[in-house]
Design a protein around this motif. Structure first.
Motif, PDB file in Angstrom:
ATOM      1  N   GLY A  21      38.339  95.292 -48.954  1.00 44.26           N
ATOM      2  CA  GLY A  21      37.704  96.494 -49.959  1.00 44.26           C
ATOM      3  C   GLY A  21      37.645  96.007 -51.484  1.00 44.26           C
ATOM      4  O   GLY A  21      37.484  96.675 -52.549  1.00 44.26           O
ATOM      5  N   TYR A  22      37.381  94.646 -51.473  1.00 45.99           N
ATOM      6  CA  TYR A  22      37.481  94.099 -52.887  1.00 45.99           C
ATOM      7  C   TYR A  22      35.822  93.517 -53.322  1.00 45.99           C
ATOM      8  O   TYR A  22      35.510  93.378 -54.420  1.00 45.99           O
ATOM      9  CB  TYR A  22      38.246  92.889 -53.146  1.00 45.99           C
ATOM     10  CG  TYR A  22      39.635  93.389 -53.316  1.00 45.99           C
ATOM     11  CD1 TYR A  22      40.296  93.681 -54.678  1.00 45.99           C
ATOM     12  CD2 TYR A  22      40.492  93.445 -52.267  1.00 45.99           C
ATOM     13  CE1 TYR A  22      41.474  94.193 -54.800  1.00 45.99           C
ATOM     14  CE2 TYR A  22      41.743  93.733 -52.612  1.00 45.99           C
ATOM     15  CZ  TYR A  22      42.409  94.095 -53.556  1.00 45.99           C
ATOM     16  OH  TYR A  22      43.616  94.546 -53.846  1.00 45.99           O
ATOM     17  N   PHE A  23      35.237  93.573 -52.157  1.00 42.14           N
ATOM     18  CA  PHE A  23      33.660  92.837 -52.259  1.00 42.14           C
ATOM     19  C   PHE A  23      32.804  93.852 -51.541  1.00 42.14           C
ATOM     20  O   PHE A  23      32.927  94.081 -50.430  1.00 42.14           O
ATOM     21  CB  PHE A  23      33.608  91.496 -51.922  1.00 42.14           C
ATOM     22  CG  PHE A  23      32.272  90.753 -52.370  1.00 42.14           C
ATOM     23  CD1 PHE A  23      32.121  90.329 -53.781  1.00 42.14           C
ATOM     24  CD2 PHE A  23      31.443  90.687 -51.471  1.00 42.14           C
ATOM     25  CE1 PHE A  23      30.974  89.664 -54.114  1.00 42.14           C
ATOM     26  CE2 PHE A  23      30.157  89.814 -51.782  1.00 42.14           C
ATOM     27  CZ  PHE A  23      29.924  89.418 -53.243  1.00 42.14           C
ATOM     28  N   HIS A  24      31.662  94.508 -52.359  1.00 40.09           N
ATOM     29  CA  HIS A  24      31.066  95.539 -51.779  1.00 40.09           C
ATOM     30  C   HIS A  24      29.618  95.377 -51.668  1.00 40.09           C
ATOM     31  O   HIS A  24      28.825  96.269 -51.862  1.00 40.09           O
ATOM     32  CB  HIS A  24      31.160  96.773 -52.536  1.00 40.09           C
ATOM     33  CG  HIS A  24      32.769  97.226 -52.973  1.00 40.09           C
ATOM     34  ND1 HIS A  24      33.479  97.876 -51.881  1.00 40.09           N
ATOM     35  CD2 HIS A  24      33.441  97.122 -54.111  1.00 40.09           C
ATOM     36  CE1 HIS A  24      34.509  98.070 -52.634  1.00 40.09           C
ATOM     37  NE2 HIS A  24      34.570  97.444 -53.785  1.00 40.09           N
ATOM     38  N   ARG A  25      29.424  93.900 -51.058  1.00 42.28           N
ATOM     39  CA  ARG A  25      27.896  93.668 -50.913  1.00 42.28           C
ATOM     40  C   ARG A  25      28.104  92.729 -49.791  1.00 42.28           C
ATOM     41  O   ARG A  25      29.201  92.216 -49.138  1.00 42.28           O
ATOM     42  CB  ARG A  25      27.475  93.191 -52.011  1.00 42.28           C
ATOM     43  CG  ARG A  25      27.882  92.004 -52.632  1.00 42.28           C
ATOM     44  CD  ARG A  25      27.421  91.875 -54.042  1.00 42.28           C
ATOM     45  NE  ARG A  25      27.819  92.920 -55.027  1.00 42.28           N
ATOM     46  CZ  ARG A  25      26.991  93.663 -55.449  1.00 42.28           C
ATOM     47  NH1 ARG A  25      25.580  93.700 -55.448  1.00 42.28           N
ATOM     48  NH2 ARG A  25      27.267  94.656 -56.222  1.00 42.28           N
ATOM     49  N   ASN A  80      22.035  95.463 -48.443  1.00 40.32           N
ATOM     50  CA  ASN A  80      22.955  94.679 -49.503  1.00 40.32           C
ATOM     51  C   ASN A  80      22.979  96.154 -50.760  1.00 40.32           C
ATOM     52  O   ASN A  80      21.919  96.605 -50.887  1.00 40.32           O
ATOM     53  CB  ASN A  80      22.321  93.474 -50.281  1.00 40.32           C
ATOM     54  CG  ASN A  80      22.413  92.253 -49.021  1.00 40.32           C
ATOM     55  OD1 ASN A  80      23.149  92.635 -48.287  1.00 40.32           O
ATOM     56  ND2 ASN A  80      21.486  91.481 -49.219  1.00 40.32           N
ATOM     57  N   GLU A  81      24.084  96.058 -51.289  1.00 43.27           N
ATOM     58  CA  GLU A  81      24.197  96.961 -52.556  1.00 43.27           C
ATOM     59  C   GLU A  81      23.519  96.504 -53.789  1.00 43.27           C
ATOM     60  O   GLU A  81      23.736  95.180 -54.052  1.00 43.27           O
ATOM     61  CB  GLU A  81      25.880  97.453 -52.603  1.00 43.27           C
ATOM     62  CG  GLU A  81      26.514  98.050 -51.557  1.00 43.27           C
ATOM     63  CD  GLU A  81      27.745  98.256 -51.912  1.00 43.27           C
ATOM     64  OE1 GLU A  81      28.073  98.674 -52.863  1.00 43.27           O
ATOM     65  OE2 GLU A  81      28.594  98.500 -50.941  1.00 43.27           O
ATOM     66  N   LEU A  82      22.929  97.389 -54.480  1.00 42.92           N
ATOM     67  CA  LEU A  82      22.303  96.952 -55.739  1.00 42.92           C
ATOM     68  C   LEU A  82      23.471  96.607 -56.841  1.00 42.92           C
ATOM     69  O   LEU A  82      24.489  97.155 -56.995  1.00 42.92           O
ATOM     70  CB  LEU A  82      21.587  98.211 -56.263  1.00 42.92           C
ATOM     71  CG  LEU A  82      20.317  98.637 -55.471  1.00 42.92           C
ATOM     72  CD1 LEU A  82      19.791  99.724 -55.966  1.00 42.92           C
ATOM     73  CD2 LEU A  82      19.243  97.312 -55.347  1.00 42.92           C
ATOM     74  N   ASP A  83      23.072  95.507 -57.569  1.00 47.10           N
ATOM     75  CA  ASP A  83      23.890  95.367 -58.734  1.00 47.10           C
ATOM     76  C   ASP A  83      23.508  96.431 -59.921  1.00 47.10           C
ATOM     77  O   ASP A  83      22.491  97.373 -59.705  1.00 47.10           O
ATOM     78  CB  ASP A  83      23.231  93.771 -59.449  1.00 47.10           C
ATOM     79  CG  ASP A  83      23.762  92.876 -58.786  1.00 47.10           C
ATOM     80  OD1 ASP A  83      24.831  93.014 -58.125  1.00 47.10           O
ATOM     81  OD2 ASP A  83      23.284  91.802 -59.041  1.00 47.10           O
ATOM     82  N   THR A  84      24.345  96.451 -60.994  1.00 48.47           N
ATOM     83  CA  THR A  84      23.999  97.178 -62.201  1.00 48.47           C
ATOM     84  C   THR A  84      22.654  96.395 -62.659  1.00 48.47           C
ATOM     85  O   THR A  84      22.390  95.179 -62.551  1.00 48.47           O
ATOM     86  CB  THR A  84      25.204  97.050 -63.232  1.00 48.47           C
ATOM     87  OG1 THR A  84      26.195  97.631 -62.716  1.00 48.47           O
ATOM     88  CG2 THR A  84      24.398  97.750 -64.506  1.00 48.47           C
ATOM     89  N   PRO A  85      21.572  97.485 -63.028  1.00 44.58           N
ATOM     90  CA  PRO A  85      20.306  96.601 -63.409  1.00 44.58           C
ATOM     91  C   PRO A  85      20.450  95.761 -64.554  1.00 44.58           C
ATOM     92  O   PRO A  85      21.113  96.167 -65.368  1.00 44.58           O
ATOM     93  CB  PRO A  85      19.512  97.796 -63.427  1.00 44.58           C
ATOM     94  CG  PRO A  85      19.882  98.958 -62.837  1.00 44.58           C
ATOM     95  CD  PRO A  85      21.570  98.861 -62.928  1.00 44.58           C
TER      96      PRO A  85
END
Length: 206
Positions: A21-25, A80-85
């Motif tokens: 649960g520390y890396f979400h992508r 994949n999960e998006l980054d903060t833009p």
């Protein structure tokens, strides 16, 4: 391992951090800011020096808490999960492309309209980073250099384009492009292709 490292051990690090649960992508094999943040948080919770880099103690503790990642965990086919833009993506009509999260977000006035997984060029033929504009669109196109099909091409930098890749759809991240931004979701890209105009901004960033 530390910021800037790019190898298969980093991919394993990310997969193990994701298990707990520390890396979400999806693992990218590149040690960027998001990986450093995940490592720092892991270290804090275990009262280790919160350096954001992986030393022998941190690695041993992580390996002891996790299992060897499967191939699907190392190279998942999930979105994949998006980054903060990136700040450059927050105004106007932008194809916002992150190398760290391996995502493309089609954004209008700071809001994500559509998002998809992408793949980039190899070490020898890297995808250029920076701010560009879509200079032309081709619904059907065949590479004049590599003779590969490039449907829904949106060119932005001297022959580099966002386009659908049948190879990416079939092989995932086991392959790479010759510098273009490959998309594997043909239907989603087709919808974005219809919306994007020549002159819209393209931002490629870490």
């Amino acid at each position: 391992m530390a910021k800037g490292t790019e190898n298969e051990q980093v991919r394993e690090l990310q997969a193990r951090l994701r298990q707990i649960g520390y890396f979400h992508r999806s693992p990218t094999a590149f040690y960027g800011a998001l990986t450093a943040e995940a490592v720092t948080e892991f270290q804090r919770k275990r009262e280790l020096p919160a350096t954001g880099s992986v030393d022998e103690t941190t690695w041993s503790r992580l390996v002891g808490m996790t299992r060897k990642p499967t191939e699907n965990e190392l190279r998942p086919r999930t979105t994949n999960e998006l980054d903060t833009p990136d700040p450059r993506c927050m105004e106007g009509r932008v194809l916002c492309i992150s190398k760290e999260s391996r995502t493309l977000a089609w954004m209008i006035d700071g809001k994500v309209v559509s998002a998809m997984d992408v793949r980039f060029g190899s070490v020898n033929t890297p995808t250029r980073e920076g701010t560009f504009k879509v200079d032309r669109k081709e619904r059907t196109w065949t590479s004049t250099l590599y003779h590969s099909e490039m449907p829904y091409s949106m060119f932005f930098s001297r022959g580099q384009a966002v386009h659908y890749s049948a190879d990416f759809a079939a092989r995932g991240y086991n392959g790479g492009s010759h510098g273009c931004v490959n998309v594997r979701d043909k239907a989603r890209l087709a919808q974005v292709f219809e919306q994007v105009r020549v002159g819209d901004k393209v931002v490629v960033h870490w």
